[in-house]
Design a protein around this motif. Structure first.
Motif, PDB file in Angstrom:
ATOM      1  N   ARG A 164      49.622  33.702  30.214  1.00 24.20           N
ATOM      2  CA  ARG A 164      49.066  34.531  29.126  1.00 24.20           C
ATOM      3  C   ARG A 164      47.994  34.113  28.354  1.00 24.20           C
ATOM      4  N   GLN A 165      48.276  33.026  27.863  1.00 26.91           N
ATOM      5  CA  GLN A 165      47.336  32.291  26.652  1.00 26.91           C
ATOM      6  C   GLN A 165      45.832  31.939  27.505  1.00 26.91           C
ATOM      7  N   GLY A 166      46.087  31.742  28.765  1.00 26.81           N
ATOM      8  CA  GLY A 166      44.901  31.011  29.347  1.00 26.81           C
ATOM      9  C   GLY A 166      43.876  31.967  29.843  1.00 26.81           C
ATOM     10  N   LEU A 167      44.259  33.424  29.912  1.00 24.22           N
ATOM     11  CA  LEU A 167      43.724  34.566  30.856  1.00 24.22           C
ATOM     12  C   LEU A 167      42.376  34.672  30.159  1.00 24.22           C
ATOM     13  N   LYS A 168      42.358  34.847  28.779  1.00 26.28           N
ATOM     14  CA  LYS A 168      41.222  35.255  28.170  1.00 26.28           C
ATOM     15  C   LYS A 168      40.185  34.325  27.983  1.00 26.28           C
ATOM     16  N   ASP A 169      40.460  33.258  28.464  1.00 27.64           N
ATOM     17  CA  ASP A 169      39.573  31.799  28.507  1.00 27.64           C
ATOM     18  C   ASP A 169      38.406  32.432  29.758  1.00 27.64           C
ATOM     19  N   PHE A 170      39.015  33.011  30.595  1.00 27.43           N
ATOM     20  CA  PHE A 170      38.219  33.112  32.115  1.00 27.43           C
ATOM     21  C   PHE A 170      37.997  34.715  32.477  1.00 27.43           C
ATOM     22  N   PHE A 171      38.871  35.643  32.050  1.00 27.48           N
ATOM     23  CA  PHE A 171      38.602  36.971  32.701  1.00 27.48           C
ATOM     24  C   PHE A 171      38.520  37.862  31.360  1.00 27.48           C
ATOM     25  N   GLU A 172      37.866  39.191  31.747  1.00 27.52           N
ATOM     26  CA  GLU A 172      37.654  40.395  30.956  1.00 27.52           C
ATOM     27  C   GLU A 172      38.861  41.058  31.174  1.00 27.52           C
ATOM     28  N   ILE A 173      39.455  41.566  30.090  1.00 30.77           N
ATOM     29  CA  ILE A 173      40.491  42.538  30.187  1.00 30.77           C
ATOM     30  C   ILE A 173      40.139  43.615  29.348  1.00 30.77           C
ATOM     31  N   GLU A 174      39.810  44.919  29.806  1.00 32.43           N
ATOM     32  CA  GLU A 174      39.497  46.038  29.386  1.00 32.43           C
ATOM     33  C   GLU A 174      40.786  47.050  29.414  1.00 32.43           C
ATOM     34  N   TYR A 175      40.848  48.039  28.238  1.00 36.85           N
ATOM     35  CA  TYR A 175      41.926  49.191  28.069  1.00 36.85           C
ATOM     36  C   TYR A 175      41.334  50.458  28.330  1.00 36.85           C
ATOM     37  N   ASN A 176      41.951  51.090  29.345  1.00 40.25           N
ATOM     38  CA  ASN A 176      41.373  52.448  29.647  1.00 40.25           C
ATOM     39  C   ASN A 176      42.560  53.118  29.970  1.00 40.25           C
ATOM     40  N   ASP A 177      42.511  54.487  29.659  1.00 40.33           N
ATOM     41  CA  ASP A 177      43.512  55.533  30.100  1.00 40.33           C
ATOM     42  C   ASP A 177      44.978  54.918  30.092  1.00 40.33           C
ATOM     43  N   GLY A 178      45.348  54.213  29.183  1.00 39.23           N
ATOM     44  CA  GLY A 178      46.666  53.741  29.098  1.00 39.23           C
ATOM     45  C   GLY A 178      46.986  52.518  29.874  1.00 39.23           C
ATOM     46  N   MET A 179      46.043  51.735  30.581  1.00 36.76           N
ATOM     47  CA  MET A 179      46.403  50.684  31.402  1.00 36.76           C
ATOM     48  C   MET A 179      45.233  49.545  31.065  1.00 36.76           C
ATOM     49  N   TYR A 180      45.792  48.614  31.116  1.00 38.06           N
ATOM     50  CA  TYR A 180      44.976  47.261  30.888  1.00 38.06           C
ATOM     51  C   TYR A 180      44.370  46.732  32.244  1.00 38.06           C
ATOM     52  N   GLU A 181      43.202  46.605  32.262  1.00 35.86           N
ATOM     53  CA  GLU A 181      42.324  46.238  33.467  1.00 35.86           C
ATOM     54  C   GLU A 181      42.011  44.731  33.856  1.00 35.86           C
ATOM     55  N   LEU A 182      42.270  44.068  34.545  1.00 27.99           N
ATOM     56  CA  LEU A 182      41.934  42.886  34.722  1.00 27.99           C
ATOM     57  C   LEU A 182      40.633  42.773  35.630  1.00 27.99           C
ATOM     58  N   ASN A 183      39.480  42.358  35.416  1.00 32.91           N
ATOM     59  CA  ASN A 183      38.426  42.174  36.188  1.00 32.91           C
ATOM     60  C   ASN A 183      38.408  40.973  36.999  1.00 32.91           C
ATOM     61  N   TRP A 184      38.586  41.118  38.429  1.00 34.34           N
ATOM     62  CA  TRP A 184      39.015  40.175  39.210  1.00 34.34           C
ATOM     63  C   TRP A 184      37.515  40.039  40.050  1.00 34.34           C
ATOM     64  N   PRO A 185      36.483  39.176  39.908  1.00 33.37           N
ATOM     65  CA  PRO A 185      35.207  39.334  40.514  1.00 33.37           C
ATOM     66  C   PRO A 185      35.369  38.696  42.107  1.00 33.37           C
ATOM     67  N   MET A 186      34.957  39.370  43.025  1.00 35.89           N
ATOM     68  CA  MET A 186      35.044  39.046  44.385  1.00 35.89           C
ATOM     69  C   MET A 186      33.593  39.395  45.083  1.00 35.89           C
ATOM     70  N   LYS A 187      33.270  38.670  46.018  1.00 34.00           N
ATOM     71  CA  LYS A 187      32.337  39.243  47.005  1.00 34.00           C
ATOM     72  C   LYS A 187      32.794  39.246  48.481  1.00 34.00           C
ATOM     73  N   ALA A 188      32.123  39.875  49.427  1.00 25.84           N
ATOM     74  CA  ALA A 188      32.369  40.119  50.776  1.00 25.84           C
ATOM     75  C   ALA A 188      31.188  39.678  51.686  1.00 25.84           C
ATOM     76  N   ILE A 189      31.649  39.101  52.748  1.00 24.77           N
ATOM     77  CA  ILE A 189      30.746  38.631  53.875  1.00 24.77           C
ATOM     78  C   ILE A 189      30.855  40.125  54.917  1.00 24.77           C
ATOM     79  N   ILE A 190      30.089  40.760  55.277  1.00 24.50           N
ATOM     80  CA  ILE A 190      30.178  41.894  56.345  1.00 24.50           C
ATOM     81  C   ILE A 190      29.064  41.592  57.360  1.00 24.50           C
ATOM     82  N   ALA A 191      29.528  41.310  58.523  1.00 27.50           N
ATOM     83  CA  ALA A 191      28.739  40.903  59.539  1.00 27.50           C
ATOM     84  C   ALA A 191      28.938  41.696  60.675  1.00 27.50           C
TER      85      ALA A 191
END
Length: 262
Positions: free
Chosen positions: A233-260
């Motif tokens: 838990r202590q290390g999370l905020k050093d790397f990720f954005e955590i938002e609070y919306n509609d009663g839930m905590y949202e962890l932003n987990w950035p990804m990308k995708a190759i589509i071929a």
């Protein structure tokens, strides 16, 4: 080099606990699967490196009894476990590393992986194997953490230190993703990289820490389990954005995708 069965079983146990406790956390991942993979009745789809089977039920139901969802993984233990959880005739398992896949030419409508491609020892060989197995017009989707993101820095800074067995990842760049597809036979105009702004949903910030500690098997943190979770838990905020919306905590987990498309 593949991991020991004991290590695989330990990780599977922790991941299973995380999935059972937070079954709605990854609903956004399922939405992305439907949007981009778009499994249809009767299709033959390969899921490579999907040994834990998070998407298996959704895809198997989508392709139906006339389709096939072939799941490959180098772990016989994970695949046997998956098949017992989803005893559906359209689900087939293949114990094989992705580098050693030898599927019939032009036998697949689609192939995909999600958040696991960075574990491949030879990403070029994997894509070449899949290109051969895809039908003309077939689709390859690879969703993963890419280089330079907060998630890749978290893996390299934290997970590699504290995950039992380590985490030696090969995260893609957009440039290499394009080259990877090109050298395997895909035409450049039929390859794109898209951003996946993934969010995972939890009742509290501590639940985020419990989930990540378990799904990433970070057993090498010192102390007992509550102490390991607190260090996560202590290390999370050093790397990720955590938002609070509609009663839930949202962890932003950035990804990308190759589509071929072949």
């Amino acid at each position: 080099m593949f991991e020991s069965e004991d290590l695989i079983k330990m990780r599977a146990k922790l991941a299973g606990e995380a999935g059972a406790a937070y079954s709605q956390a990854r609903k956004n991942d399922v939405q992305v699967m439907y949007k981009y993979l778009n499994p249809q009745p009767g299709e033959h789809i390969l899921g490579f490196w999907e040994g834990n089977g998070f998407f298996c039920k959704f895809i198997a139901e989508a392709v139906g009894s006339q389709g096939k969802y072939l799941v490959s993984d180098p772990s016989a233990y994970l695949l046997d476990r998956l098949k017992s959880r989803f005893p559906m005739p359209q689900v087939e398992i293949l114990v094989s590393s992705s580098e050693d896949l030898d599927l019939p030419a032009e036998s697949l409508d689609k192939a995909w992986s999600f958040a696991t491609f960075h574990d491949a020892l030879s990403q070029t060989q994997v894509v070449a194997n899949i290109y051969k197995a895809l039908k003309p017009g077939g689709l390859l989707f690879i969703g993963d953490v890419f280089q330079g993101s907060s998630a890749s820095r978290y893996f390299d800074s934290i997970v590699s230190k504290y995950r039992e067995g380590g985490h030696e990842a090969k995260f893609l760049s957009e440039e290499f993703a394009d080259s990877l597809c090109f050298v395997s036979g895909f035409k450049s105009e039929k390859v794109r990289v898209v951003e996946l702004l993934q969010k995972w949903y939890f009742p509290s910030e501590n639940d985020i820490a419990i989930f990540l500690y378990k799904i990433l098997a970070m057993n090498l943190f010192p102390g007992d389990e509550p102490e390991k979770i607190e260090q996560t838990r202590q290390g999370l905020k050093d790397f990720f954005e955590i938002e609070y919306n509609d009663g839930m905590y949202e962890l932003n987990w950035p990804m990308k995708a190759i589509i071929a498309e072949k």
